[in-house]
Design an enzyme around this catalytic site. Sequence first.
Site, PDB file in Angstrom:
ATOM      1  CB  THR A  14       2.918  -0.756  -1.800  1.00 36.41           C
ATOM      2  OG1 THR A  14       3.569  -1.904  -2.347  1.00 36.41           O
ATOM      3  CG2 THR A  14       3.756   0.464  -2.075  1.00 36.41           C
ATOM      4  CB  SER A  60      -1.747  -8.070  -1.610  1.00 38.94           C
ATOM      5  OG  SER A  60      -1.401  -7.685  -2.914  1.00 38.94           O
ATOM      6  CB  THR A  93      -1.480  -2.584  -6.155  1.00 40.27           C
ATOM      7  OG1 THR A  93      -0.111  -2.988  -6.287  1.00 40.27           O
ATOM      8  CG2 THR A  93      -1.563  -1.185  -5.578  1.00 40.27           C
ATOM      9  CG  ASP A  94       1.531  -6.906  -6.447  1.00 43.63           C
ATOM     10  OD1 ASP A  94       1.399  -5.984  -7.273  1.00 43.63           O
ATOM     11  OD2 ASP A  94       2.624  -7.201  -5.929  1.00 43.63           O
TER      12      ASP A  94
HETATM   13  C1  SIN Z   1       1.323  -5.706  -2.379  1.00 44.86           C
HETATM   14  O1  SIN Z   1       0.521  -6.020  -3.257  1.00 44.86           O
HETATM   15  O2  SIN Z   1       1.128  -5.923  -1.168  1.00 44.86           O
HETATM   16  C2  SIN Z   1       2.632  -5.076  -2.751  1.00 44.86           C
HETATM   17  C3  SIN Z   1       2.540  -4.250  -3.961  1.00 44.86           C
HETATM   18  C4  SIN Z   1       1.635  -3.066  -3.829  1.00 44.86           C
HETATM   19  O3  SIN Z   1       0.889  -2.880  -2.892  1.00 44.86           O
HETATM   20  O4  SIN Z   1       1.703  -2.235  -4.779  1.00 44.86           O
END
Ligand code: SIN
Length: 311
Positions: A14, A60, A93-94
């Site tokens: 993100t 991710s 973050t995922d």
């Molecule tokens: C991801 O994990 O690539 C998408 C969600 C995020 O980064 O918050």
Amino acid sequence: MSGEKIAILATGGTIAGTSPIPGDNLAYTAAQLRVEDLIASVPGLAGVPFVCEQVAQVDSKDMTFDIWRSLAQRCSHWLAQPQIAGLVVTHGTDTLEETAFFLQAVLAPAKPVVLTCAMRPATALAPDGPQNLLDAVSVACLAGAHGVVVVCAGTIHGARDVSKRHTYRLDAFSSGDAGPIGYVEQGHLRLSRPWSESLGDAPAALQKLLQARRWPRVEIVMSHAGAGGAIVQALVAQGVDGIVVAGTGNGSVHRGLEAALCVARESGVQVVRSTRCVEGEVLPRPSDVLPRSAGLSPVKARIALMLALLD
Ligand code: SIN
């Protein structure tokens, strides 16, 4: 840090996401901007000597073993350069906690490897990515910092303890009972506990990883009301190498599921018992029939088991 550089490696997420609707925090596509764009969005980075590399460009949730292997290789390459003081890795973050744990297990670096991210895309009204990136660079520049850590919302988390706890808030990560390693405040660090510790023999783990012909298949199953053994039987029939069970409470497992896991073990499948509780770790009890996960969450116990099963 004099004469030294920071290496900034990008993998997507993100933090590199954009939306056609300016200001929208949800209707966006992750992994659109390149590492040069991320760096250009942080005026405070102008004075920091750096090199940068786009290692991957992925949401991710779609992280793959091949990307992990490339990332480990590229981190290892940059860490070996004497002019590099530390690394920053931008990431979604995922699955951030999984990549952090994986990198610490195979690198245990003597320099800092700082993973950072964002909960809002770059096109948000108030994106959090630029501040997180600046904070991550502050940590990577710090003399004495080492190991793989995660920096998000001004907080530094260790690779072993960190997990994503919130679906939407900017401060989405927690280190649970262990607490954070420290905080980044206007470029200054306030440390509250030691840096990430080694998770085993990292050089041997990296060697095995780079030579491995295939990744072992390790799956996670969850114990819950009404759980049975059908999923375990199907996995064993498919030739699974290992199973992590996310037990209830202190790692207890529904009797139907436990019976199937015991049969799987007898047939040579490695079974590890973790807990679906987000806080605390599985403590031993005399009635235990399945081995515990050494305090690791199900996703981290899975990575530890995969690395142990690499051949
Ligand atoms: C991801 O994990 O690539 C998408 C969600 C995020 O980064 O918050």
